[in-house]
Motif scaffolding. Structure first.
Motif, mmCIF file in Angstrom:
data_model
loop_
_atom_site.group_PDB
_atom_site.id
_atom_site.type_symbol
_atom_site.label_atom_id
_atom_site.label_comp_id
_atom_site.label_asym_id
_atom_site.label_seq_id
_atom_site.Cartn_x
_atom_site.Cartn_y
_atom_site.Cartn_z
ATOM 1 N N GLY A 91 11.620 59.026 -53.941
ATOM 2 C CA GLY A 91 10.646 59.053 -52.854
ATOM 3 C C GLY A 91 10.804 60.280 -51.969
ATOM 4 N N THR A 92 12.050 60.582 -51.608
ATOM 5 C CA THR A 92 12.258 61.649 -50.630
ATOM 6 C C THR A 92 12.194 63.028 -51.254
ATOM 7 N N SER A 93 12.400 63.124 -52.566
ATOM 8 C CA SER A 93 12.430 64.447 -53.189
ATOM 9 C C SER A 93 11.074 64.832 -53.760
ATOM 10 N N LYS A 94 10.093 63.948 -53.655
ATOM 11 C CA LYS A 94 8.819 64.282 -54.313
ATOM 12 C C LYS A 94 8.094 65.401 -53.564
ATOM 13 N N ASN A 95 7.392 66.207 -54.318
ATOM 14 C CA ASN A 95 6.692 67.332 -53.716
ATOM 15 C C ASN A 95 5.493 66.855 -52.911
ATOM 16 N N PHE A 96 5.018 67.756 -52.018
ATOM 17 C CA PHE A 96 4.000 67.372 -51.055
ATOM 18 C C PHE A 96 2.701 66.932 -51.734
ATOM 19 N N ARG A 97 2.425 67.506 -52.890
ATOM 20 C CA ARG A 97 1.160 67.144 -53.566
ATOM 21 C C ARG A 97 1.189 65.684 -54.041
ATOM 22 N N ASP A 98 2.357 65.085 -54.160
ATOM 23 C CA ASP A 98 2.465 63.683 -54.589
ATOM 24 C C ASP A 98 2.577 62.724 -53.414
ATOM 25 N N ARG A 99 2.263 63.180 -52.215
ATOM 26 C CA ARG A 99 2.493 62.354 -51.023
ATOM 27 C C ARG A 99 1.743 61.029 -51.091
ATOM 28 N N TYR A 100 2.382 60.015 -50.543
ATOM 29 C CA TYR A 100 1.847 58.646 -50.483
ATOM 30 C C TYR A 100 1.574 58.036 -51.854
ATOM 31 N N ARG A 101 2.205 58.565 -52.904
ATOM 32 C CA ARG A 101 2.161 57.871 -54.199
ATOM 33 C C ARG A 101 3.519 57.221 -54.366
ATOM 34 N N VAL A 102 3.541 55.939 -54.236
ATOM 35 C CA VAL A 102 4.818 55.219 -54.266
ATOM 36 C C VAL A 102 5.416 55.297 -55.672
ATOM 37 N N ALA A 103 6.633 55.809 -55.772
ATOM 38 C CA ALA A 103 7.284 55.993 -57.079
ATOM 39 C C ALA A 103 7.792 54.650 -57.615
ATOM 40 N N SER B 169 1.477 46.210 -53.210
ATOM 41 C CA SER B 169 1.006 45.848 -51.869
ATOM 42 C C SER B 169 1.276 46.982 -50.875
ATOM 43 N N ILE B 170 2.401 47.676 -51.054
ATOM 44 C CA ILE B 170 2.694 48.807 -50.171
ATOM 45 C C ILE B 170 1.722 49.951 -50.450
ATOM 46 N N GLN B 171 1.490 50.199 -51.754
ATOM 47 C CA GLN B 171 0.562 51.278 -52.138
ATOM 48 C C GLN B 171 -0.836 51.007 -51.574
ATOM 49 N N ASP B 172 -1.315 49.772 -51.710
ATOM 50 C CA ASP B 172 -2.649 49.428 -51.204
ATOM 51 C C ASP B 172 -2.724 49.591 -49.695
ATOM 52 N N ALA B 173 -1.658 49.151 -49.007
ATOM 53 C CA ALA B 173 -1.641 49.282 -47.548
ATOM 54 C C ALA B 173 -1.676 50.748 -47.144
ATOM 55 N N LEU B 174 -0.952 51.593 -47.903
ATOM 56 C CA LEU B 174 -0.942 53.030 -47.599
ATOM 57 C C LEU B 174 -2.343 53.617 -47.748
ATOM 58 N N TYR B 175 -3.022 53.284 -48.870
ATOM 59 C CA TYR B 175 -4.396 53.783 -49.083
ATOM 60 C C TYR B 175 -5.298 53.336 -47.944
ATOM 61 N N ASP B 176 -5.147 52.083 -47.556
ATOM 62 C CA ASP B 176 -5.957 51.537 -46.473
ATOM 63 C C ASP B 176 -5.715 52.301 -45.169
ATOM 64 N N MET B 177 -4.419 52.520 -44.853
ATOM 65 C CA MET B 177 -4.077 53.204 -43.602
ATOM 66 C C MET B 177 -4.530 54.665 -43.640
ATOM 67 N N LEU B 178 -4.425 55.299 -44.821
ATOM 68 C CA LEU B 178 -4.815 56.709 -44.933
ATOM 69 C C LEU B 178 -6.331 56.866 -44.800
ATOM 70 N N SER B 179 -7.066 55.854 -45.306
ATOM 71 C CA SER B 179 -8.525 55.954 -45.199
ATOM 72 C C SER B 179 -8.968 55.810 -43.739
ATOM 73 N N GLU B 180 -8.141 55.197 -42.927
ATOM 74 C CA GLU B 180 -8.473 55.055 -41.499
ATOM 75 C C GLU B 180 -7.986 56.244 -40.680
ATOM 76 N N ARG B 181 -7.054 57.033 -41.268
ATOM 77 C CA ARG B 181 -6.434 58.111 -40.500
ATOM 78 C C ARG B 181 -7.369 59.316 -40.409
ATOM 79 N N LYS B 182 -7.680 59.745 -39.171
ATOM 80 C CA LYS B 182 -8.585 60.889 -39.001
ATOM 81 C C LYS B 182 -7.805 62.187 -38.938
ATOM 82 N N SER B 183 -6.587 62.136 -38.384
ATOM 83 C CA SER B 183 -5.792 63.354 -38.241
ATOM 84 C C SER B 183 -4.323 63.055 -38.529
ATOM 85 N N VAL B 184 -3.678 64.005 -39.203
ATOM 86 C CA VAL B 184 -2.251 63.853 -39.491
ATOM 87 C C VAL B 184 -1.453 63.813 -38.192
#
Lengths: 346, 324
Positions: free
Chosen positions: B189-201, B306-321
């Motif tokens: 999780g911590t070593s993954k590159n930025f392009r793979d962000r929020y993809r739960v390994a 369930s964590i992956q789905d929650a992340l997608y849900d939260m990211l779709s609501e996020r307007k700014s990093v």
């Protein structure tokens, strides 16, 4: 009960024999060792043997021994050479068990004093070892290897002799006034070594609890493996603080090499103790408590008692008179018809 | 937890060669144990300590000089670090917590979270959040690697870090009824590159599920948004990692912005959102000798999903990093 104690001249053998002498149910105590006993004993019979106990089967049969208390396992590798450790721990235990397991053997109970060294000390270890836990890596020193092998022989013995109660007690770091263990020796130094950046958590057993535990195992007959250690884990820094000593940091890498050069200066810290100064070791003592044993000291209590003993000693010196074993004198008191015996038994 | 086993395997294989065949601690004997004591043996045991008299007297406790518990955790150190961290938590990362009601107020529970940032910023945020909001201590399970590091390892354990060993997790959850936090992705999780962000390994080999089942503790999935952007990994050197005996040595965006020294420790002020999901309970008996591998993997995947789905849900609501 007719009890055989191995390692009678060692600290533990002598003290457990002394405790057993006070119990009326114990008819006969035979102690074996290579050296003369270091404690005055009242009715224990001493037989000199070689360290591998070749003569044991004859003693066991002749004295109709029903219980063996095997205290003679070396658990401090700075006390003996690797060869001596192997002879005493592995070959000694093997011969002892061979004698106890012979077809006509009257032995019904074997109590072995081992050490939590069998778990090792490693970064991958669990915080507290249960009796069933496996160590994370192979043995790092001859003493650990020999204890593992001795325990393996004991396991075979228990399998082959289901009619014999086998109790294996694994003691954690023991502290006591008269006792020399690697940690106790370190705590007696002017400044106490630690490894830089590490503050391991350790568990201690008071020497009285060791004797109580051996006696409990020998008299109450619970088979199994038990960790014996006071409640609670203490960081090494706190141990030094309780004892009132300042600490000196050793480098975190190359510690072993450095200490090898320090050996001629009289600083002898065994390899397994350096591991302990880095990663510490905790054991789960609940099984022995559930079997009915009650501790007199927690870990902190044992350290506190040790500190008090050291402070007392620094003022008034050694409290125990030096004893010298004289065969003729001992034989006179035990066997001469001229002596009126209080412990006379029919 | 399973990651730890994996990374440790090469080392233990090397050591295994040195071990004689007989050299394993005896196990079977330990099982043949009866409990319940007899009163008369107690009397015998006390013989060498006649001054104690009462066999049921409590043992001598001595005097402790610190508040360090048997896990190495110190509430004093924890409070001190918490006070230092509080401004970062409140004004830098501006952490928002959701679903705190899913965390039990007593008894053991295993918090399972996604893991990110080169030096993970999610663990401290979750631990601090729960401790300030609910007043319950959280023990963070992490790689044994920490324990090998001088100073860092000691500090880490004072602040509630525990080696991610199944026995440790079991003891915390079952016997001590504590909250434990685990990142089953581990260094993946911590070593993954930025392009793979929020993809739960991959979630290890489901070891965390097995521990929770054995301990009879629920799992509370946790989704963390913001940590990925706090220290994104751009590139990593396998060779350096091997030389330094570390799982990964990354170049982060923080290095480029703050320089090589400060950038190693300085996070970007990404807005954090932490969502606690409804507990996953198991309808199996605790303390069974083994659990079906397929059931473990099924639960493991369910939690990951369930964590992956929650992340997608939260990211779709996020307007700014940076502002959420």
């Amino acid at each position: 009960m007719r009890i055989l104690v191995t390692g009678l001249s060692t600290f533990w053998g002598g003290h457990i024999a002394r405790v057993l002498e006070q119990i009326d149910d114990v008819e006969v105590i035979v102690g074996v060792d290579t050296h003369d006993p270091g404690l005055p004993l009242e009715r224990t019979e001493f037989v000199r043997t070689e360290e591998t106990y070749g003569i044991l089967q004859r003693i066991v049969e002749a004295a109709q021994i029903d219980t063996i208390v095997h205290t003679h396992l070396i658990v401090d590798s700075s006390q003996a050479s690797a060869k001596k450790i192997n002879e005493t721990n592995v070959i000694g235990t093997m011969n002892l068990l061979a004698a106890a397991g012979a077809a006509t053997s009257p032995v019904r109970k074997v109590v072995v004093k081992s050490s939590t060294l069998v778990y090792g000390s490693n970064d991958k270890d669990p915080n507290m070892f249960r009796e069933s836990a496996k160590r994370s890596t192979g043995p790092v020193s001859p003493v650990e290897r020999s204890l593992l092998e001795a325990e393996a022989y004991l396991k075979d013995f228990a399998t082959d002799n289901p009619h014999v109660f086998v109790s294996l007690l694994r003691f954690s770091n023991v502290l006591g006034d008269d006792l020399s263990t690697p940690l106790a020796r370190m705590l007696r130094m002017r400044v106490v070594p630690e490894v830089f950046g590490f503050d391991p958590r350790l568990q201690f057993t008071h020497q009285d609890d060791v004797l109580s535990a051996l006696l409990f195992a020998a008299t109450s007959g619970r088979p199994g493996i038990f960790n014996v250690a006071g409640d609670g884990l203490l960081p090494w820094s706190e141990v030094c603080e309780i004892v009132g000593k300042r600490r000196i940091a050793l480098p975190p890498s190359g510690t072993e090499t450095m200490l090898r050069y320090a050996q001629p200066l009289g600083i002898r810290i065994p390899h397994e103790t350096i591991r302990l100064l880095k990663y510490g070791r905790g054991v789960d003592n609940s099984l022995f408590k559930r079997a009915g044993f009650r501790y007199s000291y927690t870990s902190a209590g044992a350290v506190d008692a040790y500190a008090k003993g050291q402070r007392l000693r620094s003022t008034i010196g050694a409290t125990q008179p030096v004893y010298r074993y004289e065969r003729d004198v001992e034989a006179f008191f035990r066997h001469s018809p001229a002596v009126v015996r209080t412990h006379q038994r029919s | 937890m399973a990651d730890q086993r994996k990374t440790g395997s090469t080392r233990s294989k090397k050591m295994a060669r040195d071990v004689p065949a007989t050299a394993t601690p005896v196990e079977d004997l330990a099982e043949i144990v009866a409990d319940a004591a007899t009163a008369n043996t107690q009397a015998l045991v006390r013989i060498n300590q006649p001054e104690l008299g009462d066999a049921d007297a409590p043992p001598a406790f001595g005097v402790r000089t610190t508040d360090i518990d048997h896990w190495g955790r110190s509430e004093k150190a924890r409070r001190l670090a918490g006070n230092l961290y509080e401004p970062f938590y409140k004004y830098y990362f501006r952490v928002d917590l959701e679903g705190l009601e899913h965390i039990p107020t007593e008894g053991g529970a295993l918090l399972v979270s996604n893991h990110s940032a080169a030096i993970p910023s999610d663990g401290p945020a979750i631990m601090h959040g729960i401790e300030t909001e609910l007043g319950r201590p959280v023990y963070g399970l992490a790689e044994y690697l920490f324990r090998r590091m001088p100073v860092i390892g000691t500090a880490w354990s004072r602040l509630g870090g525990v080696t991610a060993h199944p026995d440790n997790a079991y003891r915390l959850l079952r016997e001590e009824g504590q909250l434990a936090l685990v990142f089953p992705e581990g260094t993946k999780g911590t070593s993954k590159n930025f392009r793979d962000r929020y993809r739960v390994a991959r979630f290890g080999r489901g070891g965390f599920i097995e521990v929770a089942m054995r301990a009879g503790a629920p799992i509370i999935p946790v989704a963390v948004v913001g940590a990925e952007e706090s220290m994104p990994v751009l590139w990593q050197s396998k060779r350096l990692a091997k030389m330094m005996n570390l799982p990964y040595v990354p170049i982060t965006a923080n290095h480029l912005v703050f320089g090589p020294l400060l950038g190693t420790f300085m996070y970007f002020p990404a807005k954090f959102r932490i969502r606690f999901l409804p507990p996953v309970e198991f309808d199996v008996e605790p303390d069974l000798p083994r659990y079906s591998r397929s059931v473990l993997m099924e639960y493991s995947e369910r939690v990951r999903r369930s964590i992956q789905d929650a992340l997608y849900d939260m990211l779709s609501e996020r307007k700014s990093v940076w502002f959420g």
